[in-house]
Design a protein around this motif. Structure first.
Motif, short mmCIF file in Angstrom:
data_model
loop_
_atom_site.label_atom_id
_atom_site.label_comp_id
_atom_site.label_asym_id
_atom_site.label_seq_id
_atom_site.Cartn_x
_atom_site.Cartn_y
_atom_site.Cartn_z
N VAL A 1 -28.80 -5.98 11.40
CA VAL A 1 -28.21 -7.07 10.84
C VAL A 1 -27.80 -6.61 9.41
N ARG B 1 -21.20 -11.44 14.12
CA ARG B 1 -22.59 -11.15 13.86
C ARG B 1 -23.34 -11.03 15.23
N GLU C 1 -25.39 -8.39 17.15
CA GLU C 1 -26.73 -8.26 17.31
C GLU C 1 -27.01 -7.88 19.06
N TYR D 1 -24.29 -5.09 9.71
CA TYR D 1 -23.28 -6.05 9.54
C TYR D 1 -22.96 -6.60 8.03
#
Length: 683
Positions: free
Chosen positions: A537, A527, A531, A540
């Motif tokens: 996000v 993650r 980023e 993801y």
């Protein structure tokens, strides 16, 4: 409200150069944050930092807080008298002094008063105390008989507003209007006239350039000028430039020479000797080969610069001679022969020696090489030798040469060039943005080395916690992610973790616990990886709902979802999918499978036909890992789905029709979520 200029200078013995910018920034941030909390407005803020001082100047700072009204509502008049009395005491008045406030909910006690703003001069001492106490100092020191603590002994300070000194002491020192100049080029104290004249006075009277960025620019300019005069290319390491800027108050760059015979040493060994130990910059020629030159940044203006240069040349000569001796001595023994002594070096108390680690890495690297089509024998050999250079004199003296000297010595021993290169490259990437291993063999060893460390430490119950990560497992994991994803390596992470676990002996935590914990840790790092690449996000999270243990597969899905979001139909389809999810979560999935013979309305028939086409296309696309085409194909569902919701009452009174329509939506939801849960995507 009137204002005045604020000046705070803390004079010390020489501050740690690597911490100088951090301390300066933290001091400014703390002071300005406190002033904001106190309601004190101001103009421009300037911070200065030199080896002997930290300074903050604030222009047009309010000299007094504004008066403010304090209004506090207390308990209801119906509350017990003790509650009312307690509220009155907390306000510093008697119960009779409280007002009564009428509200829609009844009458309440109220305390209302005007608070006169304090003089800024009366507040600044506490502001500075708080700021100094909060500085990020890893280890504070004491000096003399005092119990005061700071990063270095404090020798003077100025704390003033306008031309008025704040009445306070710091570190048992009295406040004053005087500063001190350059340690060698200035004599006595310098009376500072005002905050705005501070920098110029120290330059002209104290021979100090207080602006860090100005000194840094001066050094860079002098380096480039001298490189041009020498027809050479200066290699300016930004971290080294920051460090030497923190070492001088008036920079003077001087260039010296060293014996050409030292060029037989590996270039990185020369650079390390000059950079790490002497803080010298080096030069290269047009082809990138290192030249027998160095540049030092002096803090004095010498009447005879040649003597300063000669002194530095005398210093560097024995350093390079030591390196040459270590290099020649190391070559007398093979890397393989050095492995035996690794059995005496503990990697981690519960995980055994470094030799045991290399044996595990060798086996795992060989297995990984087979999976990615690399030479397994070479990977095994590179894994077996990957830590051998830890026992060489060069690495013991210059720790940053680890890996590189393994490469050099392996070639000297006649090892295969690919194996030799892997000894250096298995440490890559060392930091964010660093290069990746250049061969599949090196990548196999790099992956194996990181997995072995991760599995071992999780297996003994020592994962990173909060800000503590003594084995740099987060950095190792990001390196692992980059190698696998950016080199398109199709590997199943869960299987690799199990293979690595099996190579460890008697880990106290079972593989059934280690594997899911470590997988979770890796995907959390994934993650952060996305980023850093500016991937939203929600993309993801959408892929996480349908992830496999293949990092490459995960990345392909992320890229496909990113492409899908660029479609004009994506917002509508995402919104409709959320609507489908809401309906099914509240009403269930209906029948086990929808029955096409029960589709009575044209809109539901059209949606069913479109769904069958998408299912057929997706079966082929997803089977080939072509998630991009699979998601692009979902676009043809957008129109039929919108029309379906426009024309059809899903929750029909007819239970058969209702359950069949729910079954249709359930099958639609499955298809929409095969690549990622697009209902989680934001627009």
């Amino acid at each position: 409200m009137s204002n005045a200029n604020f000046l705070f200078e803390l004079g010390t013995q020489e501050l740690p150069p690597k911490s100088l910018l951090t301390l300066s920034s933290a001091l400014e941030d703390s002071i300005t944050a406190q002033l904001k909390d106190l309601g004190l407005a101001h103009g421009k803020v300037t911070r200065y930092a030199t080896p002997r001082r930290l300074t903050v100047i604030i222009e047009s700072l309010d000299v007094q807080q504004a008066d403010r009204q304090e209004c506090r509502r207390g308990p209801s008049l119906k509350a017990p008298e003790k509650a009312a009395q307690g509220f009155a005491r907390s306000c510093g008045v008697s119960l009779e002094d409280l007002a009564v406030l009428d509200t829609d909910k009844g009458q309440y006690y109220e305390f209302d008063r005007q608070i006169k703003g304090s003089n800024t001069l009366d507040l600044l001492a506490q502001v500075i105390d708080n700021a100094l106490a909060s500085l990020p100092i890893a280890k504070r020191m004491r000096w003399g008989a005092s119990r005061n603590e700071f990063v270095r002994p404090v020798q003077w300070f100025i704390l003033s507003l306008g031309n008025v000194l704040v009445e306070t002491q710091l570190f048992n020192l009295n406040n004053g209007h005087t500063s001190r100049g350059h340690r060698f080029h200035s004599q006595g104290e310098i009376g500072i006239d005002s905050a705005l004249s501070y920098a110029q006075q120290l330059r002209s009277e104290g021979h100090v350039i207080v602006d860090f960025d100005e000194r840094k620019s001066m050094i860079r300019k002098q380096i480039l000028e001298q490189a041009s005069a020498l027809n050479a290319i200066a290699v300016i390491d930004e971290n080294l430039l920051d460090e030497v800027t923190g070492l001088v108050e008036w920079p003077v760059c001087l260039t010296g020479n060293f014996d050409k015979s030292f060029l037989d040493l590996p270039a990185q060994a020369l650079i390390s000797s000059m950079k790490e130990h002497q803080k010298y910059f080096h030069f290269v020629d047009q082809t990138g080969d290192i030249l027998p030159l160095f540049l030092t940044v002096s803090n004095i203006i010498s009447k005879d610069p040649s003597r300063v240069i000669e002194g530095n040349e005398r210093v560097i000569r024995p350093r390079l001679a030591d390196a040459a001796f270590f290099f020649e001595n190391d070559k007398k023994s093979t890397l393989e022969s050095r492995n035996e002594n690794l059995g005496k070096v503990v990697f981690q108390a519960k995980l055994g020696t470094v030799l045991a680690k290399t044996e595990r890495v060798s086996q795992l690297a060989s297995h990984i090489a087979e999976l990615i089509g690399a030479d397994s024998a070479m990977a095994a050999r590179a894994g077996a030798l990957c830590k051998a250079d830890l026992n060489t004199d060069m690495v013991l003296e210059f720790a940053d040469l680890q890996g590189l000297m393994g490469h050099v010595y392996a070639l000297n021993d006649g090892e295969d060039a690919t194996v030799a290169a892997a000894l250096e490259q298995h440490y890559w990437p060392k930091f964010s943005g660093d290069r990746l291993p250049e061969s599949a063999v090196a990548s196999s060893v790099a992956i194996a080395d990181r997995l072995d460390t991760l599995v071992g430490l999780f297996g003994i119950g020592q994962p990173p916690t909060g800000s503590k990560d003594p084995y740099a497992l987060r950095r190792a994991t990001v390196g692992l992610l980059r190698i696998i994803i950016e080199q398109d390596l199709q590997l199943d992470l869960a299987t690799l973790l199990s293979s690595s676990y099996d190579l460890h002996s008697q880990l106290p935590i079972s593989v059934e616990k280690v594997q899911p914990q470590l997988l979770s840790f890796v995907f959390d790092r994934l993650r952060a990886y996305y980023e850093d690449q500016q991937v939203a996000v929600d993309i993801y999270l959408a892929v996480m709902e349908n992830k496999s243990n293949s990092l490459l597969d995960f990345d392909l899905r992320v890229k496909a979802v990113s492409g899908f979001l660029k479609l004009d139909t994506a917002p509508a389809l995402t919104a409709s999918n959320k609507r489908v999810s809401n309906i099914l979560s509240k009403n269930g999935a209906g029948m086990a499978a929808f029955d096409t013979t029960l589709l009575v309305e044209p809109s539901e028939q059209v949606l069913s036909d479109a769904l069958q086409q998408v299912k057929h296309a997706n079966l082929k696309a997803i089977g080939q890992g072509n998630y991009h085409d699979a998601l692009q194909g979902l676009a043809q569902l957008s129109g039929p789905l919108d029309q379906f919701f426009s024309d059809i009452m899903v929750m029909s009174d007819d239970s058969v029709l209702r359950n069949n329509r729910l079954a249709l939506l359930s099958e639609l939801q499955v298809e929409l979520g095969r690549v990622a849960d697009i209902s989680l995507l934001a627009h």
